[in-house]
Design an enzyme around this catalytic site. Structure first.
Site, PDB file in Angstrom:
ATOM      1  N   HIS A 243     -36.587  35.924  39.731  1.00  0.00           N
ATOM      2  CA  HIS A 243     -37.397  35.548  38.572  1.00  0.00           C
ATOM      3  C   HIS A 243     -38.882  35.632  38.893  1.00  0.00           C
ATOM      4  O   HIS A 243     -39.698  35.988  38.051  1.00  0.00           O
ATOM      5  CB  HIS A 243     -37.055  34.131  38.116  1.00  0.00           C
ATOM      6  CG  HIS A 243     -35.774  34.064  37.361  1.00  0.00           C
ATOM      7  ND1 HIS A 243     -35.556  34.824  36.241  1.00  0.00           N
ATOM      8  CD2 HIS A 243     -34.650  33.360  37.566  1.00  0.00           C
ATOM      9  CE1 HIS A 243     -34.348  34.582  35.793  1.00  0.00           C
ATOM     10  NE2 HIS A 243     -33.769  33.693  36.577  1.00  0.00           N
TER      11      HIS A 243
ATOM     12  N   CYS B 264     -34.706  59.566  41.492  1.00  0.00           N
ATOM     13  CA  CYS B 264     -34.612  58.766  40.267  1.00  0.00           C
ATOM     14  C   CYS B 264     -34.292  57.300  40.551  1.00  0.00           C
ATOM     15  O   CYS B 264     -33.945  56.560  39.654  1.00  0.00           O
ATOM     16  CB  CYS B 264     -33.583  59.362  39.308  1.00  0.00           C
ATOM     17  SG  CYS B 264     -31.915  59.348  39.964  1.00  0.00           S
TER      18      CYS B 264
HETATM   19  C1  PEP Z   1     -29.803  54.829  42.327  1.00  0.00           C
HETATM   20  O1  PEP Z   1     -28.788  54.445  42.887  1.00  0.00           O
HETATM   21  O2  PEP Z   1     -30.913  54.955  42.893  1.00  0.00           O
HETATM   22  C2  PEP Z   1     -29.758  55.164  40.896  1.00  0.00           C
HETATM   23  C3  PEP Z   1     -30.802  55.707  40.297  1.00  0.00           C
HETATM   24  O3  PEP Z   1     -28.632  54.825  40.217  1.00  0.00           O
HETATM   25  P1  PEP Z   1     -28.320  53.314  39.724  1.00  0.00           P
HETATM   26  O4  PEP Z   1     -29.543  52.484  40.043  1.00  0.00           O
HETATM   27  O5  PEP Z   1     -28.017  53.404  38.292  1.00  0.00           O
HETATM   28  O6  PEP Z   1     -27.139  52.968  40.574  1.00  0.00           O
END
Ligand code: PEP
Ligand code: MG
Length: 557
Positions: free
Chosen positions: A190, A487
């Site tokens: 939090h 990502c």
């Molecule tokens: C990751 O694992 O970095 C990813 C982008 O997928 P998620 O966070 O949805 O598991």
């Protein structure tokens, strides 16, 4: 010259702040061992005293929630809900019914629930702080002493704490409290959520924080994750000023992503549905690098129809017409179980039938999703990029790519499993692109649950082992001349973004709110500087050293 002390932690919200340290007010000193048993004839009154105290605490928190907004209001309401939680109130009342004094009963019931939450791990474990806070407030009410909480300093100050109770952080005034630093807590705590909302620098999991005295001047660097005690005043003021200028540049930055010497790096958004995709268009992003399709179906008891899925995927594609949109097939399982496909009884779901592995027993679910994505692409005349999560071998990548290409789409896979990073050249031979999911890649490389607050130093993408694996994938991408994106949350860290680009990463996708900070940082450095920063970070053996090495390599010349 006087030696300054620098403590390291996990950076959560970037920016710099300099001011005197303050600590939260004392929690009520109460020892349940001193409690006197309550005689049977007084137990009813004692129970009412307890329930009245819990209601008073909940009422005050709700009152504060009604004057707050956003995450602060949610946090305050959630904490008020804990003070009135039937299980907790019931457990304490039962103890009072057996003769335990109200404050001792509140303490014992809290211990019981805290043990349960800790055992459940992840997000539930992080609620232990909330529960302990509720206990302290109720005990203070019962003892007739002031409610514990954060001080209102006269001058702008840096708040240090073991861990901050959400109800404390929710009421903070960012003019008075200019940064948050805690000894415990993870990036999803939090404290972190509220710091993000207030836009003040925040560092968590700082070992040795307790030695800093109230009143000591501290410089917080929320980008590097450091806390410098009694720094050189002029240098600290200059650092804060520079971070203010960077914030102003961020507000101006419109994209597209490129380095100072003109290398294009796509800065993309992670989205969950049509609404979040439309919101993302308000940020300087050039498309979607990760559409987490499973998030739309978390509450669904049965598989959504192809038509329903098609209209969801269409909404996201329509938000970014003519731009790149990478749709990920269902990453069901582990922290995101889907009722219609995730096995209910796995002993170790993070290592179980998760992500693309659902196609082992349910190829029809994945086929229906790919049909829906293809139909959405045809409907609006675009070619979606589609990638599979949790790929561990070249054979899996090849099998998935065949399914995607059969439907006329661009095929990719995520690199989230160390095996896929180690064999990146053979994986890349099978697909058109890869995207590194650094959240899971870090979790699986370090064998550390990504939701664990205690393991925040391990679940840090700057860990050299993680950087080494990312470097291997990026190098394989350069050799194969195929795009390599990132990502995971690592793509939201401006300093790390430069290191990733230096390794050869071609696109960065994260929460859209992170785009401008990443874009501004990249715009100020050359590809050569990024390469030097990447090599310097890769040559270190711990996250703090990697950050420091990258930062030194990226200083303006
Ligand atoms: C990751 O694992 O970095 C990813 C982008 O997928 P998620 O966070 O949805 O598991
Ligand atoms: Mg993942």
């Amino acid at each position: 010259m006087e030696q300054t002390q620098v403590l390291n932690g996990t950076p959560v919200v970037s920016g710099q702040a300099y001011g005197p340290a303050v600590w939260p007010g004392e929690r009520p000193a109460y020892d349940p061992a001193t409690a006197v048993p309550v005689p049977p004839e007084e137990r009813e009154v004692e129970t009412k005293r307890f329930t009245d105290a819990a209601s008073a605490v909940a009422g005050r928190l709700r009152e504060r929630a009604s004057h707050s907004s956003g995450a602060a209001a949610e946090v305050l309401s959630a904490t008020a809900g804990l003070a009135e939680d039937r299980g907790w109130v019931g457990a304490a009342s039962a103890l009072i019914g057996k003769g335990t004094a109200a404050p001792a009963a509140a303490t014992a019931a809290t211990e019981q629930f805290a043990a349960m939450f800790t055992k459940l791990g992840g997000l539930m474990a992080e609620r232990v702080t909330d529960l302990n806070d509720v206990r302290d407030r109720v005990v203070a009410e019962l003892l007739g002493v002031p409610e514990p909480g954060v001080p209102e300093p006269d001058e702008p100050s840096v708040l240090l704490a073991d861990d901050l109770a959400p109800a404390d952080t929710a009421g903070l005034d960012p003019v008075k409290i200019i940064a948050l630093v805690t000894r415990l807590g993870g990036p999803t705590s939090h404290t972190a959520i509220i710091a993000r909302q207030l836009g003040i620098p925040c560092v968590v999991a700082v070992a040795g924080l307790g030695v800093i005295a109230a009143g000591a001047a501290v410089l917080v660097d929320g980008t590097a994750g450091t806390l410098e005690v009694e720094p050189d005043e002029a240098a600290a003021v200059a650092a804060v000023e520079a971070s203010r200028r960077a914030a102003a540049a961020m507000a101006e930055w419109q994209g597209p992503g490129q380095t100072a010497d003109g290398r294009s790096i796509s800065i993309l958004a992670n989205v969950a549905d049509g609404t979040s995709a439309r919101t993302a268009t308000g940020h300087p992003v050039e498309g979607v690098g990760l559409f987490r399709t499973e998030l739309a179906f978390l509450d669904r008891p049965d598989e959504p129809s192809v038509a329903e899925q098609t209209s969801l995927y269409r909404e996201v594609l329509e938000a970014f017409p003519g731009q790149k949109v990478v749709i990920r097939t269902l990453d069901a399982g582990s922290d995101k179980p889907l009722k219609f496909v995730t096995p209910a009884d796995e002993a170790n779901p993070a290592l179980g039938v998760r992500g693309n592995r659902i196609a082992i027993d349910h190829p029809e679910i994945r086929a229906a999703q790919l049909d829906a994505i293809a139909a959405a692409g045809v409907a609006i005349g675009t070619t979606p990029w589609v990638m599979a999560p949790m790929i561990a071998s070249a054979a899996e990548a090849a099998e998935f790519a065949a399914q995607v290409r059969q439907r006329g789409m661009v095929a990719g896979v995520m690199v989230e499993v160390p095996a896929a990073a180690i064999l990146a050249p053979s994986i890349l031979a099978e697909v058109d692109f890869v995207s590194i999911g650094t959240n899971d890649l870090t979790q699986y490389t370090m064998a550390a649950d990504r939701m664990s607050a205690e393991l925040a130093t391990l679940t840090d993408p700057w860990q050299p082992a993680v950087l080494a694996l990312i470097g291997m994938v990026a190098r394989a991408g350069l050799e194969a001349d195929k795009p390599v994106g990132v990502c995971g949350e690592a793509a939201a860290d401006p300093l790390l973004a430069c290191v990733l680009v230096g390794m050869g990463v071609t696109s960065l996708s994260a929460a859209p709110a992170a785009a401008a900070a990443v874009g501004v940082r990249l715009a100020g450095v050359t590809v050569d500087q990024c390469r030097i920063a990447a090599d310097a970070a890769l040559a270190t053996s711990d996250p703090a050293a990697a950050r420091a090495a990258a930062s030194a390599a990226l200083q303006p010349t």
